[in-house]
Design a protein around this motif. Structure first.
Motif, PDB file in Angstrom:
ATOM      1  N   PRO A 151       0.881  -1.170   0.012  1.00 17.73           N
ATOM      2  CA  PRO A 151       0.110   0.164  -0.038  1.00 17.73           C
ATOM      3  C   PRO A 151       0.743   1.155  -0.015  1.00 17.73           C
ATOM      4  N   TYR A 152       1.857   1.465   0.838  1.00 18.33           N
ATOM      5  CA  TYR A 152       2.858   2.487   0.692  1.00 18.33           C
ATOM      6  C   TYR A 152       3.067   3.010  -0.576  1.00 18.33           C
ATOM      7  N   ALA A 153       3.568   2.099  -1.445  1.00 16.07           N
ATOM      8  CA  ALA A 153       3.822   2.380  -3.115  1.00 16.07           C
ATOM      9  C   ALA A 153       2.546   2.848  -3.791  1.00 16.07           C
ATOM     10  N   ARG A 154       1.550   2.211  -3.594  1.00 18.47           N
ATOM     11  CA  ARG A 154       0.194   2.800  -4.217  1.00 18.47           C
ATOM     12  C   ARG A 154      -0.280   4.233  -3.604  1.00 18.47           C
ATOM     13  N   LEU A 155       0.095   4.430  -2.452  1.00 19.55           N
ATOM     14  CA  LEU A 155      -0.280   5.588  -1.901  1.00 19.55           C
ATOM     15  C   LEU A 155       0.853   6.893  -2.370  1.00 19.55           C
ATOM     16  N   HIS A 156       2.039   6.535  -2.677  1.00 17.25           N
ATOM     17  CA  HIS A 156       2.764   7.439  -3.167  1.00 17.25           C
ATOM     18  C   HIS A 156       2.665   7.566  -4.682  1.00 17.25           C
ATOM     19  N   LEU A 157       2.398   6.621  -5.649  1.00  9.40           N
ATOM     20  CA  LEU A 157       2.028   6.666  -6.802  1.00  9.40           C
ATOM     21  C   LEU A 157       0.708   7.747  -7.053  1.00  9.40           C
ATOM     22  N   CYS A 158       0.009   7.704  -5.795  1.00 14.06           N
ATOM     23  CA  CYS A 158      -1.155   8.522  -5.844  1.00 14.06           C
ATOM     24  C   CYS A 158      -0.567  10.166  -6.005  1.00 14.06           C
ATOM     25  N   ARG A 159       0.244  10.154  -4.794  1.00 20.48           N
ATOM     26  CA  ARG A 159       0.716  11.584  -4.693  1.00 20.48           C
ATOM     27  C   ARG A 159       1.650  12.050  -5.656  1.00 20.48           C
ATOM     28  N   THR A 160       2.209  11.131  -6.453  1.00 19.57           N
ATOM     29  CA  THR A 160       3.257  11.429  -7.449  1.00 19.57           C
ATOM     30  C   THR A 160       2.224  11.891  -8.714  1.00 19.57           C
ATOM     31  N   VAL A 162      -0.739  12.893  -8.567  1.00 19.27           N
ATOM     32  CA  VAL A 162      -1.469  14.277  -8.370  1.00 19.27           C
ATOM     33  C   VAL A 162      -0.613  15.463  -8.627  1.00 19.27           C
ATOM     34  N   ALA A 163       0.829  15.361  -8.188  1.00 22.46           N
ATOM     35  CA  ALA A 163       1.675  16.315  -8.573  1.00 22.46           C
ATOM     36  C   ALA A 163       1.803  16.556 -10.243  1.00 22.46           C
ATOM     37  N   LEU A 164       1.668  15.485 -10.911  1.00 24.56           N
ATOM     38  CA  LEU A 164       1.755  15.538 -12.274  1.00 24.56           C
ATOM     39  C   LEU A 164       0.596  15.926 -12.812  1.00 24.56           C
ATOM     40  N   GLY A 165      -0.440  16.171 -12.153  1.00 26.07           N
ATOM     41  CA  GLY A 165      -1.852  16.476 -12.563  1.00 26.07           C
ATOM     42  C   GLY A 165      -2.769  15.384 -13.254  1.00 26.07           C
ATOM     43  N   GLN A 166      -2.071  14.187 -13.161  1.00 26.83           N
ATOM     44  CA  GLN A 166      -2.850  12.975 -13.766  1.00 26.83           C
ATOM     45  C   GLN A 166      -3.696  12.454 -12.764  1.00 26.83           C
ATOM     46  N   TYR A 167      -4.991  13.205 -12.662  1.00 28.00           N
ATOM     47  CA  TYR A 167      -5.904  12.814 -11.485  1.00 28.00           C
ATOM     48  C   TYR A 167      -6.540  11.560 -11.698  1.00 28.00           C
ATOM     49  N   PRO A 168      -7.077  11.174 -12.737  1.00 24.33           N
ATOM     50  CA  PRO A 168      -7.681   9.678 -12.844  1.00 24.33           C
ATOM     51  C   PRO A 168      -6.740   8.671 -12.383  1.00 24.33           C
ATOM     52  N   ALA A 169      -5.526   8.743 -12.669  1.00 27.75           N
ATOM     53  CA  ALA A 169      -4.387   7.597 -12.185  1.00 27.75           C
ATOM     54  C   ALA A 169      -4.361   8.082 -10.867  1.00 27.75           C
ATOM     55  N   ALA A 170      -4.438   9.335 -10.355  1.00 31.85           N
ATOM     56  CA  ALA A 170      -4.010   9.361  -8.844  1.00 31.85           C
ATOM     57  C   ALA A 170      -5.235   8.668  -8.033  1.00 31.85           C
ATOM     58  N   ARG A 172      -7.429   6.300  -8.953  1.00 32.35           N
ATOM     59  CA  ARG A 172      -7.115   4.770  -8.991  1.00 32.35           C
ATOM     60  C   ARG A 172      -6.204   4.334  -7.915  1.00 32.35           C
ATOM     61  N   GLU A 173      -4.753   4.812  -8.036  1.00 31.78           N
ATOM     62  CA  GLU A 173      -4.044   4.581  -7.096  1.00 31.78           C
ATOM     63  C   GLU A 173      -4.144   4.702  -5.574  1.00 31.78           C
ATOM     64  N   CYS A 174      -4.973   5.894  -5.048  1.00 36.20           N
ATOM     65  CA  CYS A 174      -5.361   6.126  -3.979  1.00 36.20           C
ATOM     66  C   CYS A 174      -6.557   5.153  -3.307  1.00 36.20           C
ATOM     67  N   GLU A 175      -7.421   4.738  -4.306  1.00 38.77           N
ATOM     68  CA  GLU A 175      -8.520   3.877  -4.011  1.00 38.77           C
ATOM     69  C   GLU A 175      -7.737   2.513  -3.554  1.00 38.77           C
ATOM     70  N   GLU A 176      -6.880   2.037  -4.643  1.00 35.75           N
ATOM     71  CA  GLU A 176      -6.188   0.821  -4.520  1.00 35.75           C
ATOM     72  C   GLU A 176      -5.333   0.735  -2.985  1.00 35.75           C
ATOM     73  N   GLY A 177      -4.493   2.084  -2.937  1.00 33.80           N
ATOM     74  CA  GLY A 177      -3.872   1.949  -1.731  1.00 33.80           C
ATOM     75  C   GLY A 177      -4.611   2.074  -0.259  1.00 33.80           C
ATOM     76  N   ALA A 178      -5.594   2.537  -0.376  1.00 36.86           N
ATOM     77  CA  ALA A 178      -6.801   2.717   0.857  1.00 36.86           C
ATOM     78  C   ALA A 178      -7.203   1.345   0.815  1.00 36.86           C
TER      79      ALA A 178
END
Length: 199
Positions: A151-160, A162-170, A172-178
């Motif tokens: 999950p830690y990797a998924r949550l940081h994929l989410c944050r990354t 977001v930083a890139l403005g790729q919100y649908p991917a963010a 998806r990764e946040c939901e998976e990490g959660a």
């Protein structure tokens, strides 16, 4: 982080996840100075790992930036301690020494290439903090290849993302990490943040 350090005839627990206020709430004493801590713990001062754990305990919960000497001393005594390089790398990026921090984190990965947390921290505490988001994505994808359920990797994929403005991917990764982290407050906070910035 909680570490057990074995002394001559006793074992001490070093919890780096709280500050003095939390220590008081938990009825624990917080040792401020690592050299005093080593004496109080009755630990051989030739153990590099002890210096590193106490350096981490010194700076992480209270952002005490004077831990560099203890990190360096610990790594001089235990140069192959991957976690020491990982934590020192995080410390260096936190104080704005991004290149040095990333190099320490890379050293940690070289010493323990299968460690999920060390690999993820190269991305999260190295590349991401240095705003090298594409490198962070590449590194986090390597972690996901090692273990897609980390999950830690998924949550940081989410944050990354977001930083890139790729919100649908963010999202998806946040939901998976959660889901993978049993919906911890950190994971739900990241998910909420991603939805908020997406608009």
């Amino acid at each position: 982080f909680v570490w057990a350090i074995r002394g001559a005839d006793k074992t001490w627990i070093v919890d780096t996840g709280f500050d003095a206020a939390m220590g008081k709430q938990r009825s624990r004493n917080v040792i401020r100075c690592p050299s005093e801590g080593l004496k109080a713990l009755d630990i051989d001062d030739s153990l590099g790992e002890a210096y590193i754990v106490l350096a981490q305990a010194k700076w992480r919960p209270g952002w005490d930036w004077s831990a560099a000497d203890e990190f360096r001393r610990g790594l001089a005594l235990s140069p192959n301690y991957a976690t020491g390089h990982q934590w020192y790398g995080g410390y260096l990026t936190a104080i704005g020494r991004y290149r040095d921090g990333i190099e320490e984190l890379k050293r940690a990965v070289a010493l323990d290439p299968l460690s999920l947390i060390i690999n993820a921290d190269l991305a999260a505490e190295g590349y991401y903090v240095a705003r090298e988001y594409e490198q962070a994505l590449t590194q986090l994808r390597k972690v996901i290849e090692l273990d897609p359920h980390f999950p830690y990797a998924r949550l940081h994929l989410c944050r990354t993302y977001v930083a890139l403005g790729q919100y649908p991917a963010a999202i998806r990764e946040c939901e998976e990490g959660a889901e993978l982290s049993d919906r911890t407050s950190e994971s739900l906070g990241s998910l909420g943040y991603a939805y908020a910035v997406m608009g």
